[in-house]
Write an enzyme that holds these catalytic residues in place. Structure first.
Site, mmCIF file in Angstrom:
data_model
loop_
_atom_site.group_PDB
_atom_site.id
_atom_site.type_symbol
_atom_site.label_atom_id
_atom_site.label_comp_id
_atom_site.label_asym_id
_atom_site.label_seq_id
_atom_site.Cartn_x
_atom_site.Cartn_y
_atom_site.Cartn_z
ATOM 1 N N CYS A 17 0.842 -1.194 0.000
ATOM 2 C CA CYS A 17 0.000 0.000 0.000
ATOM 3 C C CYS A 17 0.875 1.242 0.000
ATOM 4 O O CYS A 17 2.104 1.161 0.049
ATOM 5 C CB CYS A 17 -0.937 0.016 1.205
ATOM 6 S SG CYS A 17 -0.080 0.271 2.772
ATOM 7 N N CYS A 20 3.230 1.575 2.873
ATOM 8 C CA CYS A 20 4.451 0.776 2.684
ATOM 9 C C CYS A 20 5.478 1.584 1.892
ATOM 10 O O CYS A 20 6.665 1.604 2.227
ATOM 11 C CB CYS A 20 4.135 -0.516 1.928
ATOM 12 S SG CYS A 20 3.105 -1.686 2.814
ATOM 13 N N ASP A 429 11.507 29.014 -30.065
ATOM 14 C CA ASP A 429 12.720 29.420 -30.772
ATOM 15 C C ASP A 429 12.471 29.303 -32.279
ATOM 16 O O ASP A 429 11.614 28.521 -32.707
ATOM 17 C CB ASP A 429 13.877 28.516 -30.346
ATOM 18 C CG ASP A 429 15.137 28.772 -31.160
ATOM 19 O OD1 ASP A 429 15.548 29.926 -31.262
ATOM 20 O OD2 ASP A 429 15.665 27.785 -31.713
ATOM 21 N N ASP A 634 15.829 24.097 -29.348
ATOM 22 C CA ASP A 634 16.675 22.950 -29.702
ATOM 23 C C ASP A 634 18.155 23.255 -29.617
ATOM 24 O O ASP A 634 18.976 22.377 -29.870
ATOM 25 C CB ASP A 634 16.354 22.487 -31.132
ATOM 26 C CG ASP A 634 16.914 23.433 -32.184
ATOM 27 O OD1 ASP A 634 16.879 24.666 -31.944
ATOM 28 O OD2 ASP A 634 17.398 22.955 -33.225
ATOM 29 N N ASP A 638 19.321 28.165 -26.250
ATOM 30 C CA ASP A 638 17.986 28.102 -25.649
ATOM 31 C C ASP A 638 18.019 27.542 -24.232
ATOM 32 O O ASP A 638 17.000 27.564 -23.531
ATOM 33 C CB ASP A 638 17.059 27.211 -26.489
ATOM 34 C CG ASP A 638 16.881 27.727 -27.903
ATOM 35 O OD1 ASP A 638 16.743 28.949 -28.067
ATOM 36 O OD2 ASP A 638 16.880 26.907 -28.838
#
Length: 752
Positions: A17, A20, A429, A634, A638
């Site tokens: 559970c 736990c 971008d 990318d 950035d």
């Protein structure tokens, strides 16, 4: 975090559970040298960051074992998952055996009790049947439950153990001393069937829940199934030998035939084939691979045969990185889960307190209320298990991350999956994100056929140029040289001069040519026509790069070089607008170029000519204005803005730094996958809310009813058997609701 710290994800078995999971997390966090830890109950894994100079996974595993659980430590993720599968299968098989035996014993016990079948010694028969169910089928609840109770970390097992033991002991007392209640005019009720039924129903629920939870990890299993175990090695003498994948080393040559999964990351040496890369990018269309092309482990060769030189094998491949990334993401916690964890830690002690209060309140009603007090107290203990609450968020997150991985959306952090739905501004971008990132010659000023000698000369000179647009001119020249011209050898230039700020001038086979800007054209004494100047000015206003070229006595040729907009850019921006997301073009490029690209894509807001720090400042500004900002990029420039954004999105094929910083990666690099990711986030968040609502409502309504608040007015008192059934199936319902994410249709599905 120190640079020498290590991070790993380890399977944990034995957790029944959410409490736990909390116990395991507290145990791991308390180990010396552990910097951070997080346990995912749904995936049964713990993510640990530790200082290797102080501790080790083996030492941490020993501490977990002392707490009553098992942490699996293996050399590789694949071995760890395989070992976890074996252990879970063993537990699953044992649970199935116990479940069948429990119902086999409980059914006649319930029949005797509910049908009021009386015969000599019937009470003792019921006692023995109940005792058998408790000792043989429910032993796990008692060993784990009382151990955690003594450690002051009571869990679901503790609730089941206490409730069934109280029911059994009360019944046993009434069996051995029936006259005790008789002389007091009180009913000497027996609850043997309740003890057995509670265990049978809880086992049924845990069995169904375990089976359903195994499906939440289907994404990891599917990804691991893509890695071949064998490969065809090409020996130095050209002979092909089938070997285990572990024998392949970087530099080895591999043969890939139609229908084979590529076993390594590598470069095609020879052959042409179509490769299905959908497992990496989500793109269903095959990609043609030829010599020099890159291939990835796990992708499928559909047609053709390839010879591949391995560049990365085993744990170093892109597939292995994705598997590890998905495992870590599924093991990370969404922000809402941290609140649920805090509630779960106090939930079981609170329930035990409510059960005790319920008992004493009922007992206080009068001397004949003891059986009702026991019944109500036991029902409260049974119905209030926090399993549904603990499973509500992690199961939805696991399935959502797996769904994304199968669709080319790699989620690195669970928080990104939860928070992406809140985004109302996307900063994009330009180069490589909104555009292809590969400048091309889209128009030239010359309407007549250019001499092939001129085209070859331009190619020879531009191959030696470092100008950003040189590659585009080279590609144009390559496309426009005839087949016979391509077969001829490229001559070396007799001279080559780079003139800073202007361009290049060179002589090839006696002919002097120049390539550069308008100033270089004038310096070379070439005259640009009025029409040519007007055309160059028009293209420049459109944001294109302008390149002039010519040879002795030849009219200058003007090239229009543009970084073309991605095919899905305009459609994606329109879709985002419909979803209530404002888009902003954020670029370091010229204002003129940026506005032209933005106009073509349908973006109204443009911030141009900014350095990396400037991009970060813009993101901060929008956040101060109250926007929940996502950044898509990318490049290395950035990375600062990606780190600053509330949600960071990297486009596949970008720089390693951008991919490392981002919380989410679009593997195909296609913009149309961003609205798809937002749609997935919204669907996941909706399922999480549904799960939490029903889990909370179940306990808010169930506990008072079990405590007997309806009994005085309506005579309604929840029996422990019904309470145990309701508790068991609440967890199953939460898991099944999370699995709906595998079937929910995501809006904005790419039609191309």
């Amino acid at each position: 975090m120190k640079d020498n710290n290590k991070k790993g994800v380890f399977p944990v078995t034995g957790m029944m559970c959410a409490v736990c999971a909390s116990t395991v997390e507290k145990t791991v966090s308390g180990c010396e040298g552990v910097v951070d830890s997080a346990v995912n109950f749904a995936s049964s894994e713990v993510s640990v960051t530790w200082d290797p100079s102080v501790t080790s996974p083996e030492a941490i595993a020993e501490s977990v074992a002392k707490a009553g659980y098992a942490m699996i430590v293996e050399d590789s993720a694949a071995k760890a998952v395989e070992e976890k599968e074996r252990e879970e299968l063993k537990i699953y098989s044992g649970m199935k055996r116990d479940l069948i035996l429990a119902w086999a014993l409980t059914t006649p016990l319930s029949a005797i009790c509910m049908l009021h079948i009386h015969f000599p010694g019937s009470d003792y028969v019921m006692m023995l049947l109940a005792l058998a169910v408790m000792c043989f089928c429910g032993r796990r609840f008692y060993t784990g439950g009382f151990r955690n109770l003594l450690r002051l970390h009571p869990n679901m097992d503790s609730l089941v153990a206490v409730s069934t033991l109280v029911s059994f002991c009360f019944s046993l007392f009434n069996t051995l001393f029936p006259e005790f209640f008789a002389i007091r005019s009180m009913p000497a009720d027996l609850y043997y069937e309740a003890s057995a039924m509670i265990i049978a129903f809880v086992l049924t629920g845990k069995f169904l829940e375990t089976r359903a939870r195994r499906n939440t990890g289907a994404a990891i299993k599917a990804l691991m199934g893509l890695q071949p175990t064998e490969a065809m090695l090409i020996a130095d003498n050209g002979e092909m030998i089938k070997v285990e994948i572990s024998e392949i080393k970087p530099g080895s040559r591999i043969a890939v035939r139609p229908g084979d999964r590529i076993p390594v990351d590598g470069i095609v040496v020879s052959g042409i084939a179509a490769v299905d890369e959908s497992m990496l990018t989500g793109e269903p269309a095959g990609v043609e691979k030829s010599p020099g092309g890159r291939v990835s482990a796990g992708t499928l060769c559909t047609t053709g045969t390839l010879s591949v030189r391995a560049t990365a094998v085993g744990a170093s491949t892109e597939l292995a990185r994705i598997i590890e990334c998905v495992r870590e993401a599924q093991g990370s916690k969404a922000p809402v889960q941290r609140l649920v964890d805090r509630i779960s830690r106090v939930f079981v002690p609170a329930v035990m307190a409510i059960s005790a209060i319920t008992f004493f309140v009922w007992w206080a009603f009068g001397s004949d209320s003891l059986p009702l007090a026991v019944l109500a107290a036991v029902s409260v203990l049974v119905i209030a298990c926090p399993c549904a609450l603990g499973l509500a968020t992690p199961t939805a997150v696991m399935v959502g991350i797996g769904r994304g991985a199968r669709n080319g959306i790699l989620v690195k952090e669970a928080s990104a999956l939860e928070q992406l739905a809140k985004v109302n501004l996307l900063a994009i971008d330009k180069t490589g994100t909104l555009t292809e990132g590969k400048p091309k010659v889209t128009e030239i000023s010359c309407s007549q056929q250019l001499p092939e000698s001129f085209i070859k000369t331009v190619k020879v000179l531009e191959e030696r140029s470092a100008h950003p647009l040189a590659k585009a001119i080279c590609s144009w020249a390559e496309d426009n040289i005839s087949s016979s011209g391509k077969e001829a050898s490229n001559p070396e230039p007799d001279s080559f001069d780079y003139i800073p700020g202007l361009g290049i001038v060179g002589t090839v086979e006696g002919a002097t040519c120049w390539i550069g800007n308008e100033a270089l054209t004038s310096r070379q004494g070439a005259v640009i026509s009025t029409e040519g100047k007007a055309l160059a000015e028009k293209w420049s206003k459109e944001g294109a790069g302008i390149v002039f070229a010519g040879c002795d006595g030849m009219e200058p040729v003007i090239f229009k070089v543009t970084d073309t907009l991605r095919p899905d850019a305009a459609r994606t921006v329109a879709t985002l607008r419909e979803m209530g997301v404002r888009t902003v073009l954020l670029t370091g490029d010229r204002e003129t170029t940026a506005r032209c690209v933005a106009r073509e894509a349908g973006i109204d807001d443009v911030v141009a000519e900014v350095l990396p720090q400037g991009k970060q400042d813009v993101v901060m500004k929008y956040k101060r204005e109250g926007y929940f900002v996502a950044m898509a990029g990318d490049g290395i420039n950035d990375s600062q803005a990606l780190a600053e954004a509330d949600v960071s999105i990297a486009m596949g094929g970008g720089s390693d730094i951008a991919l490392e910083v981002a919380q989410l990666t679009v593997m195909s690099g296609r913009l149309s996958y961003i609205p798809k990711a937002i749609s997935l986030s919204s669907a996941t968040l909706k399922v999480i809310r549904e799960n939490l609502f029903w889990a909370f409502i179940y306990n808010v309504v169930g506990i008072p009813v079990a405590a007997g608040v309806l009994y005085p007015a309506f005579g309604v008192l929840l029996s422990p058997m019904i309470a145990s059934a309701a508790m068991a199936f609440s967890s199953v319902c939460v898991v099944l609701n999370s699995l709906r994410l595998n079937r929910i249709k995501l809006s904005c599905q790419d039609k191309n």
